[in-house]
Every structure is written in structure tokens, then in C-alpha cells.
Design a protein around this motif. Structure first.
Motif, short mmCIF file in Angstrom:
data_model
loop_
_atom_site.label_atom_id
_atom_site.label_comp_id
_atom_site.label_asym_id
_atom_site.label_seq_id
_atom_site.Cartn_x
_atom_site.Cartn_y
_atom_site.Cartn_z
N HIS A 206 42.52 40.88 46.78
CA HIS A 206 41.68 41.98 46.29
C HIS A 206 42.44 42.79 45.26
O HIS A 206 43.58 43.23 45.50
N GLY A 207 41.84 42.93 44.10
CA GLY A 207 42.48 43.67 43.02
C GLY A 207 41.73 44.96 42.78
O GLY A 207 41.79 45.89 43.59
N GLY B 190 39.39 39.99 38.04
CA GLY B 190 39.28 38.54 38.24
C GLY B 190 40.14 37.97 39.35
O GLY B 190 40.06 36.78 39.64
N THR B 191 40.97 38.78 40.00
CA THR B 191 41.89 38.19 40.97
C THR B 191 41.19 37.68 42.22
O THR B 191 41.68 36.78 42.90
N CYS B 192 40.00 38.19 42.53
CA CYS B 192 39.27 37.78 43.73
C CYS B 192 38.36 36.57 43.48
O CYS B 192 37.54 36.23 44.32
N TYR C 191 49.99 37.47 42.38
CA TYR C 191 48.76 38.09 42.88
C TYR C 191 47.51 37.58 42.17
O TYR C 191 46.46 37.41 42.78
N CYS C 192 47.62 37.29 40.90
CA CYS C 192 46.45 36.82 40.14
C CYS C 192 46.29 35.32 40.25
O CYS C 192 45.28 34.77 39.80
N GLY D 114 38.56 36.11 31.98
CA GLY D 114 38.17 37.05 33.03
C GLY D 114 39.24 37.25 34.09
O GLY D 114 38.93 37.75 35.18
N ASN D 115 40.46 36.84 33.80
CA ASN D 115 41.55 36.97 34.78
C ASN D 115 42.72 37.71 34.16
O ASN D 115 43.33 37.23 33.20
#
Lengths: 338, 177
Positions: free
Chosen positions: B47-48, B55-57, B110-111, B140-141
Motif C-alpha cells: 500500500h502506497g 501504482g505500487t498496489c 516497495y514499488c 503508472g508506477n
């Protein structure tokens, strides 16, 4: 975790069921399609619905049908990535495909819908903030407060129309179909919007935007340019939509509509009128671009300074016209500035 | 759907996650991200910003990248969800995971789960993408560590390996560009 507040969730299968559900939900009811605008707003406690009527299972709301010759009808919950990559739209309504493809990020375009982008909430630096931030500055009139923090003497809200597709659809002469439990109406898209940051839609809350109807495209050329800081994610700080019908290289009809310069898409009517009967020469383009910048009155409530955004209106209108005239190199559809 | 007078509305949902059918009784206002992490113990999905801005999720739904922080499980019944836990097969890392590890494409990491899944969707549609195609797909990331170059390198290396077009050795990464 930034969590959604609790709500009741209703999942109708047809437009008629959805219309009934949203009517029954009353003032606490809201519609949700892709959720990419609504859920962040709910997480920030800008929207506080008690019931959500989800449109995801309403199949009749999805898809593109028709042709450039007869006109095209787009279901309101068609996702933006489908609009951006649809071969007929790319070919005959290129400005619309371009605008849909420039919304936010690839993931968001796989969720967000065309109808959602048309109805996207207006934005402002004082509003699109988490609850504690808004509380710290004393709230604004769009949510929980009494005054406009951009223009404290003003009686209205100046939040900015931030849709990429709305100015394009306006320039293309689109109509929208609104359905409620008590009936339906189809109106020109320009009648869907109001120049007020809070009451920015003329759609009643119990009305569902079901379809966007494009007129025949034959003879028309269109383009869209977007200004934003990053090449992804960002809402438009300026959008320029131009649609022209040319007859023997002379402009027969023209529409120029600006995005993100007011609380609704803003037509540059005088500029468009000045194009009619003209050939798209560099002199004509420069003159029309000056006229088009007139209706742009950006305030200091988004990214970039407002004088810069106004100045860029002239530059982008000139670029858009130059592109349609074949004078500009194809170039990019957007400008990124660091 | 069960609901007491003061309880949030709950729904029994059935999701297909990484090829397995999973069931859970969850409040309808829980996002897919929350259900994956808290109810299905799949904490690989990170979760970012939780607002659709990082975009991390990202997970794949029917093969397409979507943001799990803005998706409701109730709307995803019957769809195939793939999270980063589903990338490795039979204890063998996916070629993308291997390339990321070899080239140092993850720093804080994390990403990375979101990026791996977007890259996997890209390679399904475009087996050997150009660098520009990789950049567009990953637009998108957000990554705040790497500067992206090694991520782009790793996606390209994995693509070439999967297409059988490059030696397996890491040393080939440079010439893969």
C-alpha cells in the motif's frame, strides 16, 4: 491505511434497476463506475455517501457502437483505455482517443470510465487534500467550510473543471443521455455543465449518464493538447480541444473548447467564429489563438502560475490549429514541464 | 449479505487469486488491497498512496493492471486476480523477478511488486517491447529509489530471455539494450 468509510453497496444489473436504486437511496446515494475519482474523494472525506449504487454489473452501459458515417454511441462505463485504443475512434474522432489516453496512468485508465471522466469532480489546491489538511486551513465552501480560500471575497466556488474528455466531447458536438426513475432526456453536452465549482453539473444526482452520442465525423478533423507537469498521473492544467470541418482547405465550421481554465469546459466562441471562411495560414492562426486566450481566466488554485496557464492557452491553441493545418510537426500531445 | 444494526454491511465474496478460489466474509467498503493483505494474508501487494497516484498496489485483473487500492472485491467476483505471489511457478522465480534481482532493479523494493505485474502484462501483449513501450507501460508506477534505468534494463533482459534471444548470463545485460 487510508480506509473508505462504511457504506451500503447496491449492485444493479440494468439501467432501470440502477435508476430505481439511486432514487431510493435519496440524498445519501451516489453512483460509482470506475471509482477512480469517487473512492479517493471518499477516503479524503470529501464525499460521504451512505449508499453506493455500483454500475460495474450493468452491461448495457459498456461498449462503443455505430460508425463515423452515422455517428458513434459510447456507453458511459466504457473504460478509458478502451476509448483510447478503439480503432474507429482513433481514426475518426482522434481528439477523443487522445484525450482518453492522456488521463492519469495506464492502471487508472483500465478502471476509470468515459462517463466518470466527463463527470469528474472539480479540483482545487484547497480542496484536494486530506481531511486534517483541510481542517488545518479552516475548510473551504466546497466541503465543510463557508468561504472560498482562493478568492475569499467570492460568493462562489472556483474549483477547476479537470476532465480531459469533456472539452473534446463539447468540441465534437456530443450529446449525453440522462436516465432517471422518472424519465430520460438527451441534452447537448454543453448543457451538462455549469460554471460553479460545487454545482458543476446540471445533471440531477438521481440521473444516470448512460450514453455519450457523437455526431457523424465525416469531414471533421479534431485534436487535443494537454498541459501538465508530469507525463503521467496529472490532471490537465490546461486542455485545448479543437474540431474543424474543412471544405477545400477553408474552414467551414469550427469549435475550440478549453479545459481546466474554469469550473466547466470553456468554449472560445469568438475565436472559433473568426476561423470560419478562412484558410489556416500562420497569420490567421496567430490571430485566432489571441482571441481564444480571452475566455481563459485561470485562478491561482492549481499547479503552475495562473498567468503562465493563460499564456499557454494562446500557445496551445496555435499549436492545435497548426497541427490540423499540417503546419506543425506531429509532436507530442502534451507538454511536460519540471 | 449479513448486517447487524450498527455493523458495516458485509458480503461473502469469492475471488480467484493466483489460480486459487478464495472466500472471505468482508465489509463491502474494504478495498481489494485491504482484503488481499488483511484477510487473505497476501502481503506482497503494497500500500502506497492509496489514492491511485503511485501504482505500487497494482495487481492484474484478467491480465490487465489495475489499482487494488481503488477496487472493491464485490465488483471482481469471477475475475482472475494475479498478485506478485503468483508470479513464481513451482518455486522457480519468474524471469522478470530473476532479472530484477540480478540487475539490482529493486532497491527498497516497495514499488517492485506493482512494477513486476505491469511488466508481466506488457510482455504478455508485447513479448519484445522497445524501451519506449516499456516506459509507456510503466508510466503508472512511481519508484523513488532507482531512477528507473535498471528497471527498464531488467524488463528488457527478461523479455529477451523469455523470447529465447539472449544468453542467460547477467553479463549480457549490457548488450541486451
Amino acid at each position: 491505511m487510508m480506509r473508505l468509510p462504511p457504506f451500503l453497496y447496491v449492485s444493479p444489473r440494468t439501467v432501470a434497476e440502477a435508476a430505481k436504486a439511486v432514487a431510493e437511496a435519496g440524498p445519501g446515494g451516489m453512483l460509482v463506475a470506475g471509482g477512480t475519482d469517487l473512492y479517493p474523494n471518499m477516503k479524503r472525506r470529501q464525499f460521504e455517501p451512505t449508499t453506493l449504487v455500483g454500475l460495474a454489473a450493468v452491461r448495457e452501459l459498456r461498449g462503443v457502437r455505430g460508425s463515423a458515417r452515422e455517428g458513434v454511441t459510447l456507453g458511459a462505463t466504457t473504460i478509458l483505455s478502451a476509448v483510447a485504443t478503439h480503432p474507429d475512434l482513433l481514426r475518426h474522432y482522434p481528439a477523443l482517443a487522445t484525450a482518453a489516453g492522456l488521463v492519469s496512468s495506464p492502471q487508472l485508465r483500465n478502471m476509470g470510465t468515459l462517463g466518470g471522466n466527463v463527470c469528474v469532480d472539480t479540483r482545487c489546491n484547497y480542496y484536494n487534500q486530506p481531511y486534517p489538511w483541510r481542517k488545518a486551513v479552516g475548510f473551504c465552501m466546497k466541503k465543510d467550510g463557508d468561504i472560498c480560500l482562493v478568492a475569499p471575497g467570492s460568493r462562489r466556488c472556483w474549483a477547476v473543471s479537470s476532465s480531459d474528455t469533456a472539452p473534446v466531447l463539447w468540441s465534437l458536438g456530443a450529446r449525453v443521455r440522462l436516465v432517471s426513475a422518472s424519465g430520460e432526456r438527451t441534452i447537448p453536452i454543453d448543457a451538462l455543465f455549469r460554471d460553479d465549482g460545487i454545482e458543476y453539473l446540471a445533471k440531477r444526482p438521481d440521473e444516470i449518464l448512460t450514453e455519450i452520442v457523437l455526431p457523424p465525423a465525416e469531414g471533421w478533423a479534431s485534436t487535443y493538447l494537454k498541459l501538465r507537469r508530469r507525463g503521467s498521473f496529472d490532471f490537465p492544467e490546461l486542455g485545448v480541444a479543437v474540431a474543424l470541418r474543412l471544405e477545400d482547405a477553408t474552414v467551414a465550421q469550427a469549435r475550440i473548447v478549453l479545459g481546466a481554465v474554469a469550473s466547466q469546459p470553456r468554449p472560445a466562441t469568438k475565436a472559433a467564429r473568426a476561423l470560419v471562411g478562412q484558410r489556416l495560414t500562420p497569420d490567421v492562426i496567430a490571430h485566432v489563438a489571441d482571441l481564444a486566450a480571452g475566455p481563459a481566466r485561470p485562478l491561482d488554485n492549481t499547479d503552475f502560475t495562473h498567468p503562465y496557464r493563460k499564456k499557454m492557452t494562446r500557445v496551445f491553441v496555435a499549436r492545435a490549429l497548426g497541427r490540423l493545418a499540417g503546419l506543425e510537426r506531429a509532436g507530442r500531445d502534451e507538454e511536460e514541464l519540471a | 449479505m449479513n448486517r447487524g444494526p450498527d455493523e458495516p454491511m458485509k458480503a461473502r465474496i469469492e475471488l480467484t487469486v493466483n489460480g486459487e478460489r478464495r472466500e472471505a466474509l468482508v465489509p463491502v467498503h474494504k478495498t481489494l488491497l485491504e482484503v488481499l493483505r488483511e484477510d487473505l494474508d497476501l502481503t506482497g501487494t503494497k500500500h502506497g498512496c492509496e489514492l491511485g497516484e503511485c501504482g505500487t498496489c497494482t495487481v492484474l485483473v484478467d491480465g490487465e493492471p489495475v489499482l487494488s487500492c481503488l477496487a472493491l472485491p464485490a465488483e471482481l467476483e469471477g475475475r482472475e486476480i494475479l498478485t506478485v505471489e503468483g508470479l513464481a511457478q513451482g518455486g522457480r522465480l519468474h524471469p522478470l523477478q530473476r532479472a530484477f534481482a540480478e540487475l539490482g532493479a529493486a532497491q527498497c523494493g516497495y514499488c517492485t511488486p506493482g512494477i513486476l505485474l505491469v511488466a508481466r502484462a506488457l510482455l504478455e501483449a508485447t513479448p519484445v517491447p522497445t524501451r519506449e513501450q516499456v516506459r509507456v507501460a510503466l508510466a503508472g508506477n512511481i519508484c523513488r529509489c532507482t531512477g528507473y534505468t535498471k528497471i527498464l534494463d531488467a524488463v528488457e533482459l527478461a523479455a529477451l530471455r523469455m523470447a529465447g534471444r539472449t544468453p542467460v548470463a547477467t553479463a549480457a545485460a549490457g548488450s541486451a539494450r
